[in-house]
Every structure is written in C-alpha cells, then in structure tokens.
Enzyme design. Structure first.
Site, PDB file in Angstrom:
ATOM      1  CB  THR A  51      -1.029  -0.020   1.115  1.00  0.00           C
ATOM      2  OG1 THR A  51      -1.909  -1.184   1.105  1.00  0.00           O
ATOM      3  CG2 THR A  51      -1.706   1.086   1.421  1.00  0.00           C
ATOM      4  CB  SER A  97       2.357  -7.885   1.746  1.00  0.00           C
ATOM      5  OG  SER A  97       1.115  -7.562   2.574  1.00  0.00           O
ATOM      6  CB  THR A 130       0.122  -3.518   6.277  1.00  0.00           C
ATOM      7  OG1 THR A 130      -1.168  -3.391   5.877  1.00  0.00           O
ATOM      8  CG2 THR A 130       0.620  -2.155   6.271  1.00  0.00           C
ATOM      9  CG  ASP A 131      -2.930  -7.379   3.620  1.00  0.00           C
ATOM     10  OD1 ASP A 131      -3.321  -6.544   4.678  1.00  0.00           O
ATOM     11  OD2 ASP A 131      -3.436  -7.432   2.816  1.00  0.00           O
TER      12      ASP A 131
END
Length: 366
Positions: A51, A97, A130-131
């Site tokens: 992101t 990710s 971030t995932d």
C-alpha cells in the site's frame, strides 16, 4: 549502472509472475541522493511494494488501489529524508504483500546481511505491504545477524489518499535506521508513530491506521516530534534464534491448518500429499482441535514423523507443552510466526528434538 526507474517495469512484470523469479543482476543499487553528504549517515531502502507504494483513482479511494510506485518515487514524496541521511535503494519486487514468497524473503535476507556488513551503512529499511509485513519482519529477525537496525515499514492508506500515512511512516523509519538508538534491537516495525519488535508485533486490524502493536509484550517505543523515544534499553527477545541462510536458496514447505468446529481431518494428509514437510495448526483455545482432527494428526505423525506445531487462532495467547508427544507447543508464537520458525528449522536440518527446543526457548520454564 541502470537506474531503478528503467528496470522497475521489468521487475514488476516478473514479480507478478508465478512463481516469482527475481533477476538478481537487475536488482540495481541506486544512490538516490547525489552528491553524497559525508556528514550524514547512510541508509538503504529495500522496496517490495504494498500500500505504501500504491495509487488510487481519487484521493478518497482507500480500497482497490494499485501497486506500482518505485523506491525513487517513495523518496521523492518525502524529500526531507535527504536532510537526515544519504539514501540508496533496491527495488526487490513491487507486489501486494500477499504475493511475497520465499524467493523474495531469502533475497532480502541475503542482501540485507551483505549491506549491513558494510562499515558505512547505518541501517536498512524494508518497505512492505501490511498484510504480511509481520511475517517478513519476523523472518528477517530470524535470519539477519547484525547489531544495526532493520526497519520494516508500510502504510494503511495509498500514497494518493487524503492523510496518506506512508510518507511520515517512511520518514520515521529512515530516522530510526540512521539513529544509534536503533542498534541492538533486532528487526523493528514502524507505523503510526509506534516502534514495535518484529518478534512480538502483529497486525491487529485489517483496515485502521492503529493496527500494528503487541498486546502482551508492549511497544518498544514511540516517535515524539519525529524523534524515536524508547521505553527500554536494548534487549534481546527471549528465545530469538538467528539462522544462517547465506547458502539457502529455497525454504521447506510448511502449511497452516485452521482449527474450527467440524474441521475436515483429511486436510492433514492432503497437506503432506501436496508437499508439506511440516504443519502448523491454528488451534482453538490453547492449541486445541476436535477429537477427529487430533486422531488424524496422531495417525499422520506415527506414519510420517512430520513435525506438527500447535499454535492458537486467537490474536494472542500461549500454548504450553504437555504430555502430547504428537504436537510441538508453539509457546507465544502465533501461527504465521510458528510457520516461519518451523520453516527455517527444517531448512537448516533440525531434527524433532531440536525443533521442540527451538520453540521452547521462547518460554523457558524453571
């Protein structure tokens, strides 16, 4: 030397293929600041996408955006970074990710270990979606052996959004990577003014800015007016193991099976049939499963000896060791971090006894 802006389209197209093949000769170092300011510390950014490197169609779009910004563009958005450090960059991939895989993870470990071995490099940063950021951060904590800071950073809003968080997160990450205060703390995660240990930090909310923290161990520190403030002196996380992966080109396959009511016991055999060398169970409560699933695990273990780690599907918790000879207690490791620890242990040749000891190190008992 080729510019990252020239090789980025090729890297992106290759990174989106399956499986990902990284052209190492094209992962080119770029000194973003020219000329170099000899009075400033040197920091290297390894960009992977996510992101923080994404754009939406409007400044209110915060879902459905597209990855594509390169490391040069990330720094261009925060020119103040060049006032506090000399920045060099590598574009390792440019993907969400969820598409990060063992090829990318090992490439990061190899390149970061080499970069931190240079006397003139103060620290490194990994920009990441971030995932799965916590997985890469834990992997680097388990494979990078240096007192210098490794900072994993991302964003919850794309670069085009109102109040985008990526630029300030990146500025803070560079500040910390360049700071002597970041030394001897292993890999850290920086988002939303917080500094967390990669060993304990996890993503707790799928959408909100305030998502990365450790509910039990707490935060290492915070940023106050963009200056890192630590609550504790540098300390090693209990049980941390650093694996030597310098000669490793592939990781053992380890699958996670989620425990729930009426779970299908056939999933265990199916996982091994698909090539799994180890299994992690995201168990109910403190690592539990249904009686049918427990029987299937016992039969599989007796037939194959495959290591099966019992973890917890709850966001936090502890799985204690017991009299069960079939499963290995995860202790404080959640399923995704248990998977990485088991992967690395299997890859370097740990036997079952050594694997049990590796997990038990995180919760030494009297």
């Amino acid at each position: 030397m080729l510019s990252l802006l020239h090789v980025l389209p090729l890297l992106t197209s290759l990174a989106l293929a399956s499986p990902i093949q990284l052209p190492h000769l094209l992962v080119t170092r770029q000194d973003i600041q020219t000329p170099i300011n000899s009075s400033l510390p040197n920091v290297t950014i390894f960009a992977t996408g996510g992101t923080i490197a994404s754009q939406g169609a409007s400044n209110t779009q915060t879902t459905g955006y597209q990855v594509g910004l390169g490391v040069q563009q990330l720094v261009d958005a925060v020119p103040e970074i060049l006032n506090i450090s000399n920045v060099a960059g590598y574009q390792i991939s440019n993907v969400g990710s969820g598409s990060i895989n063992s090829t990318i993870s090992l490439t990061l470990a190899h390149m970061i270990n080499a970069e931190l071995a240079k006397d003139d490099v103060s620290g490194v940063i990994v920009t990441h979606g971030t995932d799965t950021l916590e997985e890469t951060a834990f992997f680097l904590s388990s494979t990078v052996n240096s007192p210098k800071p490794v900072i994993c950073v991302g964003a919850m809003r794309p670069a085009t959004a109102l109040s985008a968080d990526g630029p300030l997160n990146l500025f803070q990450a560079v500040t910390l990577a360049a700071s002597p205060a970041g030394r001897d703390r292993s890999t850290m995660i920086v988002l939303n003014d917080r500094i967390g240990s990669a060993f304990y930090t996890t993503k707790n909310n799928a959408n909100t800015l305030d998502t990365f923290f450790s509910t039990e161990a707490g935060q290492l520190g915070v940023f106050i007016n963009q200056v890192p403030f630590f609550f504790f002196a540098p300390a090693e996380p209990v049980g941390r193991i650093v694996f030597d992966v310098d000669s490793v080109s592939d990781l053992a396959q380890v699958d996670i099976i989620y425990s729930h009511q009426d779970m299908d016991p056939a999933l265990f055999n199916a996982s091994v049939a698909a090539g799994a060398e180890g299994i992690v169970v995201a168990g109910v409560g403190a690592g539990g499963t249904s009686s049918k699933a427990a029987l299937a695990m016992e039969e599989l273990y007796n037939a194959t000896g495959i290591p099966i780690v019992a973890s917890h599907r709850s966001s936090d918790g502890f799985v204690p060791s017991g009299e069960d000879d079939v499963t290995i207690a995860s202790g404080f490791y959640n399923p995704q971090k248990s998977r990485i620890l088991l992967q690395l242990a299997l890859t370097v040749g740990y036997d079952e006894a050594a694997i049990r000891e590796a997990f038990a190190k995180s919760y030494p008992m009297p």
